[in-house]
Design a protein around this motif. Sequence first.
Motif, PDB file in Angstrom:
ATOM      1  N   GLN A   7       0.813  -1.209   0.000  1.00 47.40           N
ATOM      2  CA  GLN A   7       0.000   0.000   0.000  1.00 47.40           C
ATOM      3  C   GLN A   7       0.851   1.265   0.000  1.00 47.40           C
ATOM      4  OE1 GLN A   7       0.350  -2.064   2.529  1.00 47.40           O
ATOM      5  NE2 GLN A   7       0.930  -0.879   4.352  1.00 47.40           N
ATOM      6  N   GLU A   8       2.155   1.133   0.260  1.00 49.29           N
ATOM      7  CA  GLU A   8       3.046   2.297   0.294  1.00 49.29           C
ATOM      8  C   GLU A   8       3.624   2.631  -1.079  1.00 49.29           C
ATOM      9  OE1 GLU A   8       4.701   1.620   4.865  1.00 49.29           O
ATOM     10  OE2 GLU A   8       6.026   1.286   3.141  1.00 49.29           O
ATOM     11  N   ASN A   9       3.427   1.764  -2.072  1.00 47.59           N
ATOM     12  CA  ASN A   9       4.131   1.909  -3.341  1.00 47.59           C
ATOM     13  C   ASN A   9       3.247   2.419  -4.473  1.00 47.59           C
ATOM     14  OD1 ASN A   9       5.816  -1.088  -2.419  1.00 47.59           O
ATOM     15  ND2 ASN A   9       6.673   0.970  -2.332  1.00 47.59           N
ATOM     16  N   SER A  10       3.882   3.158  -5.381  1.00 48.73           N
ATOM     17  CA  SER A  10       3.249   3.618  -6.615  1.00 48.73           C
ATOM     18  C   SER A  10       4.351   4.009  -7.576  1.00 48.73           C
ATOM     19  CB  SER A  10       2.331   4.822  -6.356  1.00 48.73           C
ATOM     20  OG  SER A  10       3.086   5.926  -5.862  1.00 48.73           O
ATOM     21  N   TYR A  11       4.010   4.148  -8.869  1.00 51.32           N
ATOM     22  CA  TYR A  11       5.008   4.637  -9.815  1.00 51.32           C
ATOM     23  C   TYR A  11       4.334   5.340 -10.980  1.00 51.32           C
ATOM     24  CZ  TYR A  11       4.277   0.999 -13.409  1.00 51.32           C
ATOM     25  OH  TYR A  11       3.755   0.197 -14.393  1.00 51.32           O
ATOM     26  N   THR A  12       5.108   6.218 -11.629  1.00 52.93           N
ATOM     27  CA  THR A  12       4.685   6.855 -12.879  1.00 52.93           C
ATOM     28  C   THR A  12       5.877   6.888 -13.826  1.00 52.93           C
ATOM     29  OG1 THR A  12       5.248   9.081 -12.075  1.00 52.93           O
ATOM     30  CG2 THR A  12       2.965   8.353 -11.782  1.00 52.93           C
ATOM     31  N   ILE A  13       5.576   6.780 -15.107  1.00 56.17           N
ATOM     32  CA  ILE A  13       6.578   6.985 -16.158  1.00 56.17           C
ATOM     33  C   ILE A  13       6.034   8.077 -17.076  1.00 56.17           C
ATOM     34  CG2 ILE A  13       7.819   5.974 -18.105  1.00 56.17           C
ATOM     35  CD1 ILE A  13       7.683   3.296 -16.700  1.00 56.17           C
ATOM     36  N   THR A  14       6.816   9.141 -17.264  1.00 61.75           N
ATOM     37  CA  THR A  14       6.399  10.257 -18.112  1.00 61.75           C
ATOM     38  C   THR A  14       7.373  10.425 -19.261  1.00 61.75           C
ATOM     39  OG1 THR A  14       7.615  11.789 -16.665  1.00 61.75           O
ATOM     40  CG2 THR A  14       5.263  11.495 -16.234  1.00 61.75           C
ATOM     41  N   ASP A  15       6.890  10.998 -20.375  1.00 58.98           N
ATOM     42  CA  ASP A  15       7.767  11.278 -21.508  1.00 58.98           C
ATOM     43  C   ASP A  15       8.351  12.679 -21.375  1.00 58.98           C
ATOM     44  OD1 ASP A  15       5.815  13.094 -22.295  1.00 58.98           O
ATOM     45  OD2 ASP A  15       5.031  11.830 -23.905  1.00 58.98           O
ATOM     46  N   HIS A  16       9.070  13.152 -22.404  1.00 58.27           N
ATOM     47  CA  HIS A  16       9.790  14.416 -22.281  1.00 58.27           C
ATOM     48  C   HIS A  16       8.866  15.620 -22.217  1.00 58.27           C
ATOM     49  CE1 HIS A  16       9.164  15.045 -26.613  1.00 58.27           C
ATOM     50  NE2 HIS A  16       9.528  16.283 -26.401  1.00 58.27           N
ATOM     51  N   THR A  17       7.589  15.438 -22.560  1.00 63.61           N
ATOM     52  CA  THR A  17       6.626  16.535 -22.449  1.00 63.61           C
ATOM     53  C   THR A  17       5.918  16.533 -21.104  1.00 63.61           C
ATOM     54  OG1 THR A  17       4.741  15.282 -23.341  1.00 63.61           O
ATOM     55  CG2 THR A  17       6.225  16.351 -24.934  1.00 63.61           C
ATOM     56  N   GLY A  18       6.170  15.514 -20.287  1.00 67.66           N
ATOM     57  CA  GLY A  18       5.499  15.408 -19.000  1.00 67.66           C
ATOM     58  C   GLY A  18       4.244  14.569 -19.022  1.00 67.66           C
ATOM     59  N   GLU A  19       3.871  14.053 -20.190  1.00 71.82           N
ATOM     60  CA  GLU A  19       2.684  13.209 -20.294  1.00 71.82           C
ATOM     61  C   GLU A  19       2.950  11.838 -19.665  1.00 71.82           C
ATOM     62  OE1 GLU A  19      -0.430  13.808 -21.543  1.00 71.82           O
ATOM     63  OE2 GLU A  19       0.201  15.915 -21.639  1.00 71.82           O
ATOM     64  N   VAL A  20       1.964  11.319 -18.930  1.00 69.31           N
ATOM     65  CA  VAL A  20       2.108  10.026 -18.278  1.00 69.31           C
ATOM     66  C   VAL A  20       1.985   8.913 -19.322  1.00 69.31           C
ATOM     67  CG1 VAL A  20       1.148   8.431 -16.583  1.00 69.31           C
ATOM     68  CG2 VAL A  20       1.235  10.889 -16.083  1.00 69.31           C
ATOM     69  N   VAL A  21       3.004   8.067 -19.396  1.00 68.97           N
ATOM     70  CA  VAL A  21       3.029   6.937 -20.322  1.00 68.97           C
ATOM     71  C   VAL A  21       2.494   5.680 -19.654  1.00 68.97           C
ATOM     72  CG1 VAL A  21       4.544   5.446 -21.694  1.00 68.97           C
ATOM     73  CG2 VAL A  21       4.959   7.918 -21.610  1.00 68.97           C
ATOM     74  N   LEU A  22       2.819   5.529 -18.379  1.00 69.33           N
ATOM     75  CA  LEU A  22       2.431   4.328 -17.644  1.00 69.33           C
ATOM     76  C   LEU A  22       2.412   4.675 -16.162  1.00 69.33           C
ATOM     77  CD1 LEU A  22       1.865   1.291 -18.297  1.00 69.33           C
ATOM     78  CD2 LEU A  22       4.275   0.849 -17.744  1.00 69.33           C
ATOM     79  N   GLU A  23       1.467   4.107 -15.401  1.00 70.50           N
ATOM     80  CA  GLU A  23       1.435   4.373 -13.965  1.00 70.50           C
ATOM     81  C   GLU A  23       0.658   3.288 -13.239  1.00 70.50           C
ATOM     82  OE1 GLU A  23      -0.727   7.846 -12.738  1.00 70.50           O
ATOM     83  OE2 GLU A  23      -2.241   7.595 -14.304  1.00 70.50           O
ATOM     84  N   ARG A  24       0.965   3.153 -11.960  1.00 68.93           N
ATOM     85  CA  ARG A  24       0.166   2.357 -11.034  1.00 68.93           C
ATOM     86  C   ARG A  24       0.026   3.188  -9.762  1.00 68.93           C
ATOM     87  NH1 ARG A  24      -1.101  -3.034 -11.998  1.00 68.93           N
ATOM     88  NH2 ARG A  24      -0.019  -3.995 -13.787  1.00 68.93           N
TER      89      ARG A  24
END
Length: 515
Positions: A257-274
């Motif tokens: 419950q403590e974990n999360s992640y995001t991956i963004t591209d060079h424009t700041g748009e989210v590509v992938l997240e949990r």
Amino acid sequence: VAFSEEGEVFKVRAAQTGHGQNGEFVARLHYINIDGDDKEFTWTGWKECASNPVYPQGGTWIFDRAGWCPGMATDVQEFDITEYVEAGGTAEIDYGINAVADMSAADYRPSVQLVTYGVPNFERDVAILEVQRPSDRVEYSRDNPICKNPIVVIQNTGSETLESVEFLYQVEGGGKATYTWEGDLDFLETEEVVLPVDDPYFFHGEGETGSFFVTVSNPNGGEDAYCKNNTYKSTFTRSDVYDQNLILNFKTNNFEQENSYTITDHTGEVVLERAQGSLGDNTTYNDEIELVGDGCYSLEFLDSGGSGLYFWVYTPQYSSVNQGSGYLRILSGDESTVLHSVNSDFGNYIRHDFAKYSSPPAEVEALDSLFTINATCIVVDTIVTPIDTMPSDTMMVDTMEVDTMNMDTMNMDTMNMDTMNMDTMTAIQTLPYRLFRTYPNPTEGKFVVELHGYEQRHLSLEVFNALGQKVYEEHFYNETQKMQRMIDLQDRRTGLYYLRLYDGEKVKIREILKE
């Protein structure tokens, strides 16, 4: 405390660390009080440690402490007391800790300084203090290497309130970018500035390392009065480059419950997240990262508990709290190769930048003339080497000229220095080493600067006092392999001085103690 009649601004700088069972791990309120009555300044001497750039470590490094963390610099508080005191007057300044019930096992080690500033030397002047990213400096290693959005720290070193300044920045071999900052900074105030990067190939380049240049100009739309703090160069390690889709392979522990992640591209748009709360405990995930476009991608993996995916304290051997263990890796698209692996004992978060460059520019762009036309105006981001003999590619400490406060009414020395050439060879050969040393040190006033391996170079020698004021400078062309220079500080006050050598490429500093 007696205050200088020439002082215009007075500040108190305070740093403290707490130790012992009731001092190290207990947050308490500290204060500065001037002439009794109400306390003018209070702060909680507490430092968050789970984002420590020096990780992993042994011991309890993730636990917050009273003003310090293992391997990190102590926090310094700064308070402007000008409105509470008078130039030429006196005041009683008291540092203390609010009364608490149990101080029996508490040991506090404070350092409190009074700093006096004179009239600013310049009306309109802005300085770059440091580049936090891209950078190879240890204190910023959690957020490096990067391939997007540089961060620089600027300071208003002029008397006029700074409301705007223009930035020009470039990675050597890459394209240029510009940005206009707007804000409100009074004299000596600072601000972190995030510089936008629109070009997906801005950080593209050959080799494992690169050089980043940034300069500021036109403060408030006018001319900057002092050039030597306007331009900064940092060296950095380039981020990983991938030419295929990837797999983010990770396993949660018992505290999913403590974990999360995001991956963004060079424009700041989210590509992938949990999102936090969406993961299962002790579960393995293989999430495909589709690199659709070129440019930089940033992975941020967070742990809200500050204990990473593993921490030895939270195991059955040492605690009733069993966090378990997990891992985090980046795999090739076919899952056959581990491309990047993270140490699970990471505390608060992991940031990992990587890039895709399928169609980089065919030609390398030249470095802007602002970064080459006057090399003496470039501050070089460097690393301390506490020895005299060093290889030529060694970098020295983050050094810059601080020439913004007029605290000393003495005129600059214009003494003629004797030059003693030690090399009588007619043909110059390059020495396999470089030496920069001074002696005697401590000195009663006169000391020798000895240089080996600085032949056929334009050299600059400057001496600054402890307030940052320049008290001596000399610029000359050196033709010999070995040389000595005599510098005389006999008419200067006793105390610590800093000798700065600039050879057109690097800045090196030596401390000189005058007794």
